[in-house]
Scaffold this active site. Structure first.
Site, PDB file in Angstrom:
ATOM      1  N   LEU A 279      10.831  -7.830  -5.868  1.00 29.15           N
ATOM      2  CA  LEU A 279      10.041  -8.072  -7.062  1.00 29.15           C
ATOM      3  C   LEU A 279      10.532  -7.251  -8.244  1.00 29.15           C
ATOM      4  O   LEU A 279      10.612  -7.748  -9.370  1.00 29.15           O
ATOM      5  CB  LEU A 279       8.564  -7.781  -6.778  1.00 29.15           C
ATOM      6  CG  LEU A 279       7.594  -8.018  -7.927  1.00 29.15           C
ATOM      7  CD1 LEU A 279       7.698  -9.450  -8.440  1.00 29.15           C
ATOM      8  CD2 LEU A 279       6.167  -7.721  -7.476  1.00 29.15           C
TER       9      LEU A 279
ATOM     10  N   TYR B 110       0.579  -2.297   8.755  1.00 30.66           N
ATOM     11  CA  TYR B 110       0.988  -2.646   7.389  1.00 30.66           C
ATOM     12  C   TYR B 110      -0.194  -3.190   6.593  1.00 30.66           C
ATOM     13  O   TYR B 110      -0.467  -2.746   5.471  1.00 30.66           O
ATOM     14  CB  TYR B 110       2.122  -3.669   7.426  1.00 30.66           C
ATOM     15  CG  TYR B 110       2.412  -4.300   6.093  1.00 30.66           C
ATOM     16  CD1 TYR B 110       3.023  -3.565   5.075  1.00 30.66           C
ATOM     17  CD2 TYR B 110       2.075  -5.638   5.832  1.00 30.66           C
ATOM     18  CE1 TYR B 110       3.287  -4.145   3.836  1.00 30.66           C
ATOM     19  CE2 TYR B 110       2.339  -6.216   4.608  1.00 30.66           C
ATOM     20  CZ  TYR B 110       2.933  -5.462   3.615  1.00 30.66           C
ATOM     21  OH  TYR B 110       3.180  -6.033   2.389  1.00 30.66           O
TER      22      TYR B 110
END
Length: 288
Positions: free
Chosen positions: A13, A127
């Site tokens: 990103l 996560y």
């Protein structure tokens, strides 16, 4: 306009944000990664923001090794929770805005319709738990922040599903791919554009938002389209999650409802197939 700090700038990103930064000439953007700014060091974050007059932080930094996190929970939590707290506290004390990127993994995947921002969270993995903890601590210390959850992120750079399928599609005649997990592939370039529209918007509306490309598919469907669009003869073979065990559990259904971000910021979101074609076009000649 005050300067913008992008953390995790060397990731998928962050790289996508860097690629479009020249389109926003009136915004000064500082791109950093661990080599230039350690967000685990609270004083370093505060000092950097003060020194460069940072008015907005776009936090793209994250521990994203989903399976690795199961055996590395402490480091995962430090990056996805503690570092987010540092950013939030520094922003709150200086009056800066925060845009933080989160994940569909905060949900357990038992839903029957696209997840809305206010749906109950229940992460299945370390996560997912770390990313949810990051969301919670950010809103606690910096309630004026924007959190954008995304899913199935890929790009022309780094390790991701598209690049893996392209490599396997050249090396093998057949690839086994999970066909009972549904979601939406998201091109990093599209998410980067959405984030910059939020940054440049005339108003900043705090809260949790969802952003993916439009449409729904399985990983198997995704692989089939990758092979087809790339002109590869490799065949994708569907299998169940049980037939492809991983260290961390994944949500079986993680389609996200994007109504809120579209209505709030006037976004027009492309289909995942359209954006996949754009990504493959950009990669042509260097990968396949």
């Amino acid at each position: 306009m005050n300067a913008v700090l992008v953390t995790g700038a060397n990731g998928r990103l962050g790289t996508a944000l860097r690629a479009i930064s020249e389109d926003f000439e009136n915004i000064r953007i500082h791109f950093t990664d661990v080599d230039t700014l350690d967000i685990l060091d609270k004083s370093a974050v505060e000092s950097y923001m003060k020194s460069f007059g940072i008015g907005t932080v776009v936090n793209c930094a994250a521990y994203t090794a989903v399976d690795g996190a199961e055996d590395d929970a402490e480091r995962c939590m430090r990056i996805n929770r503690d570092a987010v707290r540092h950013i939030g506290e520094a922003a709150a004390s200086s009056g800066a805005r925060v845009i933080h990127v989160s994940t569909d993994y905060v949900f357990d995947g038992t839903g029957q319709r696209p997840y809305r921002e206010d749906d109950a969270t229940n992460p299945l993995s370390v996560y997912g738990k770390s990313k949810l903890a990051g969301e919670q601590v950010l809103m606690a210390v910096c309630p004026g922040a924007v959190i954008i959850r995304t899913a199935w992120l890929y790009s022309e750079t780094g390790d991701n599903f598209v690049k893996t399928m392209l490599r396997l599609g050249v090396e093998q005649e057949r690839v086994n791919v999970v066909a009972d997990q549904q979601g939406t592939p998201t091109y990093a370039g599209d998410l980067a554009e959405a984030i910059m529209k939020v940054v440049a918007a005339g108003r900043f509306v705090p809260g949790v938002y969802h952003y993916t490309d439009e449409g729904v598919c399985t990983w198997y469907d995704f692989a089939v389209r990758i092979f087809d669009m790339a002109g590869l003869k490799c065949q994708a073979h569907p299998l169940t999650t049980d037939g492809y065990p991983t260290r961390a559990l994944r949500p079986a259904y993680s389609v996200l409802d994007k109504t809120k971000i579209k209505e709030t910021y006037g976004l027009i979101i492309p289909s995942w197939e359209e954006s996949l074609g754009k990504c493959l076009h950009n990669m042509r000649g260097s990968v396949v």
